[in-house]
Scaffold this active site. Structure first.
Site, PDB file in Angstrom:
ATOM      1  N   THR A  26      36.782  44.388  48.342  1.00  0.00           N
ATOM      2  CA  THR A  26      37.731  43.143  47.883  1.00  0.00           C
ATOM      3  C   THR A  26      37.593  42.981  46.345  1.00  0.00           C
ATOM      4  O   THR A  26      36.341  43.159  46.024  1.00  0.00           O
ATOM      5  CB  THR A  26      37.247  42.057  48.827  1.00  0.00           C
ATOM      6  OG1 THR A  26      37.448  42.201  49.936  1.00  0.00           O
ATOM      7  CG2 THR A  26      38.202  40.632  47.946  1.00  0.00           C
ATOM      8  N   GLY A  27      38.489  42.719  45.706  1.00  0.00           N
ATOM      9  CA  GLY A  27      38.722  42.466  44.098  1.00  0.00           C
ATOM     10  C   GLY A  27      39.463  43.358  43.346  1.00  0.00           C
ATOM     11  O   GLY A  27      40.249  44.048  44.025  1.00  0.00           O
ATOM     12  N   SER A  28      39.590  42.865  42.264  1.00  0.00           N
ATOM     13  CA  SER A  28      40.566  43.525  41.011  1.00  0.00           C
ATOM     14  C   SER A  28      40.554  45.012  41.108  1.00  0.00           C
ATOM     15  O   SER A  28      41.267  45.737  40.930  1.00  0.00           O
ATOM     16  CB  SER A  28      40.610  42.705  40.001  1.00  0.00           C
ATOM     17  OG  SER A  28      39.279  42.973  39.292  1.00  0.00           O
ATOM     18  N   THR A  29      39.197  45.512  41.010  1.00  0.00           N
ATOM     19  CA  THR A  29      39.138  46.771  40.958  1.00  0.00           C
ATOM     20  C   THR A  29      39.369  47.780  42.302  1.00  0.00           C
ATOM     21  O   THR A  29      39.734  48.759  42.590  1.00  0.00           O
ATOM     22  CB  THR A  29      37.555  47.453  40.271  1.00  0.00           C
ATOM     23  OG1 THR A  29      37.739  46.432  38.901  1.00  0.00           O
ATOM     24  CG2 THR A  29      37.755  48.756  39.938  1.00  0.00           C
ATOM     25  N   GLY A  83      33.875  45.965  44.438  1.00  0.00           N
ATOM     26  CA  GLY A  83      33.604  45.680  43.422  1.00  0.00           C
ATOM     27  C   GLY A  83      32.088  44.719  43.136  1.00  0.00           C
ATOM     28  O   GLY A  83      31.533  44.908  44.099  1.00  0.00           O
ATOM     29  N   ASP A  85      30.379  41.812  40.505  1.00  0.00           N
ATOM     30  CA  ASP A  85      30.436  40.691  39.322  1.00  0.00           C
ATOM     31  C   ASP A  85      29.328  41.193  38.507  1.00  0.00           C
ATOM     32  O   ASP A  85      29.607  40.803  37.135  1.00  0.00           O
ATOM     33  CB  ASP A  85      30.193  39.143  39.838  1.00  0.00           C
ATOM     34  CG  ASP A  85      31.308  39.014  41.181  1.00  0.00           C
ATOM     35  OD1 ASP A  85      32.697  39.135  40.608  1.00  0.00           O
ATOM     36  OD2 ASP A  85      30.953  38.762  42.098  1.00  0.00           O
ATOM     37  N   GLY A  96      30.570  38.357  45.062  1.00  0.00           N
ATOM     38  CA  GLY A  96      31.021  37.139  45.735  1.00  0.00           C
ATOM     39  C   GLY A  96      31.711  36.174  44.957  1.00  0.00           C
ATOM     40  O   GLY A  96      32.131  35.216  45.098  1.00  0.00           O
ATOM     41  N   GLU A 104      31.371  41.352  52.973  1.00  0.00           N
ATOM     42  CA  GLU A 104      31.122  42.233  52.095  1.00  0.00           C
ATOM     43  C   GLU A 104      29.705  42.933  52.311  1.00  0.00           C
ATOM     44  O   GLU A 104      29.520  44.297  52.557  1.00  0.00           O
ATOM     45  CB  GLU A 104      31.012  42.070  50.604  1.00  0.00           C
ATOM     46  CG  GLU A 104      32.560  41.886  50.223  1.00  0.00           C
ATOM     47  CD  GLU A 104      32.652  41.299  48.790  1.00  0.00           C
ATOM     48  OE1 GLU A 104      33.615  41.390  48.114  1.00  0.00           O
ATOM     49  OE2 GLU A 104      31.554  40.743  48.387  1.00  0.00           O
ATOM     50  N   LYS A 122      30.764  44.428  33.250  1.00  0.00           N
ATOM     51  CA  LYS A 122      30.091  43.863  34.550  1.00  0.00           C
ATOM     52  C   LYS A 122      28.264  44.638  34.291  1.00  0.00           C
ATOM     53  O   LYS A 122      27.560  44.186  35.219  1.00  0.00           O
ATOM     54  CB  LYS A 122      30.363  44.304  35.817  1.00  0.00           C
ATOM     55  CG  LYS A 122      32.037  43.990  35.884  1.00  0.00           C
ATOM     56  CD  LYS A 122      32.157  42.164  35.856  1.00  0.00           C
ATOM     57  CE  LYS A 122      33.607  41.940  36.053  1.00  0.00           C
ATOM     58  NZ  LYS A 122      34.263  42.280  37.082  1.00  0.00           N
TER      59      LYS A 122
END
Length: 223
Positions: A26-29, A83, A85, A96, A104, A122
């Site tokens: 999950t996430g932008s990348t 991904g 953070d 998260g 995840e 990151k």
């Protein structure tokens, strides 16, 4: 940067082969990784089964025609791409930011090859500048908030549009503004033994590869 994120996602998809069970992050990348798997399923006849890490990714994968199974129905996942953070030099990370940390981690745990795709911002020397998400049951969450506050963890309930954010599993998230986490493993152990905590966003020594999208291209870091 979106083009580099896309390149990172497409590169990660090269680790996926026919017949694999694949964790879909999950996430932008990770979004671009899922898109590439969908393209390969449609155009190349790639045969895989996906296990998703959020309701959002489930919708994306279904829209792409990727066959899915629940985490309840599998024992081992061949490769998961997700991904992160923050990532430190020891491959400890915080996840998260999108609120999907519990699912995840459930998908990451039985994974043989766990890969993160991130942009170079990151990568950090010490975790903690990014607030650490802690997923908590609603019952007793105010007391837990006070416990975190008394420890100097600078907690805040995550909100969305003025209301408390509710995870896909129906829980709250308390974000801890720690600034610097000197010992991620010790903190993870503490949170693991805190009643009312469902899961936390420390993913320590779980990942095998980190694919980094930077202004000069891609870098693949391995343990």
């Amino acid at each position: 940067m979106d083009e580099l994120k896309k390149l990172a996602g497409v590169t990660a998809a090269k680790y996926v082969k026919n017949g694999m069970i694949v964790g879909l992050g999950t996430g932008s990348t990770a979004y671009f990784f899922v898109e590439e798997i969908g393209r390969r399923v449609k155009e190349e006849g790639l045969q895989v089964v996906g296990v998703t890490t959020s309701n959002r990714t489930t919708e994306q994968a279904r829209g792409l025609g990727i066959p899915l199974k629940s985490a309840d129905d599998i024992d081992v996942i061949d490769v998961t791409v997700d991904g992160a953070d923050e990532v430190d030099p020891d491959f400890n990370g915080i996840k998260g930011g999108g609120g999907a940390l519990l699912m995840e981690k459930i998908v990451a745990t039985p994974t043989k090859e766990y890969i993160w795709v991130v942009d170079e911002s990151k990568l950090v020397e010490t975790l903690g500048a990014f607030k650490l998400p802690v997923e908590v049951v609603r019952y007793g969450s105010e007391r837990l908030f006070r416990v975190f506050k008394s420890k100097g963890y600078c907690p805040s309930f995550r909100e969305t549009e003025g209301d408390r954010f509710i995870t896909d599993m129906g829980n709250y998230i308390i974000d801890l503004d720690l600034k610097k986490i000197e010992d991620p493993k010790q903190l993870a152990n503490e949170l693991d033994h805190t009643v009312g905590v469902v899961e936390h966003g420390l993913f320590n020594s779980m990942v095998n590869k980190v694919i980094v999208a930077g202004k000069n291209g891609l870098d693949i870091l391995e343990k």
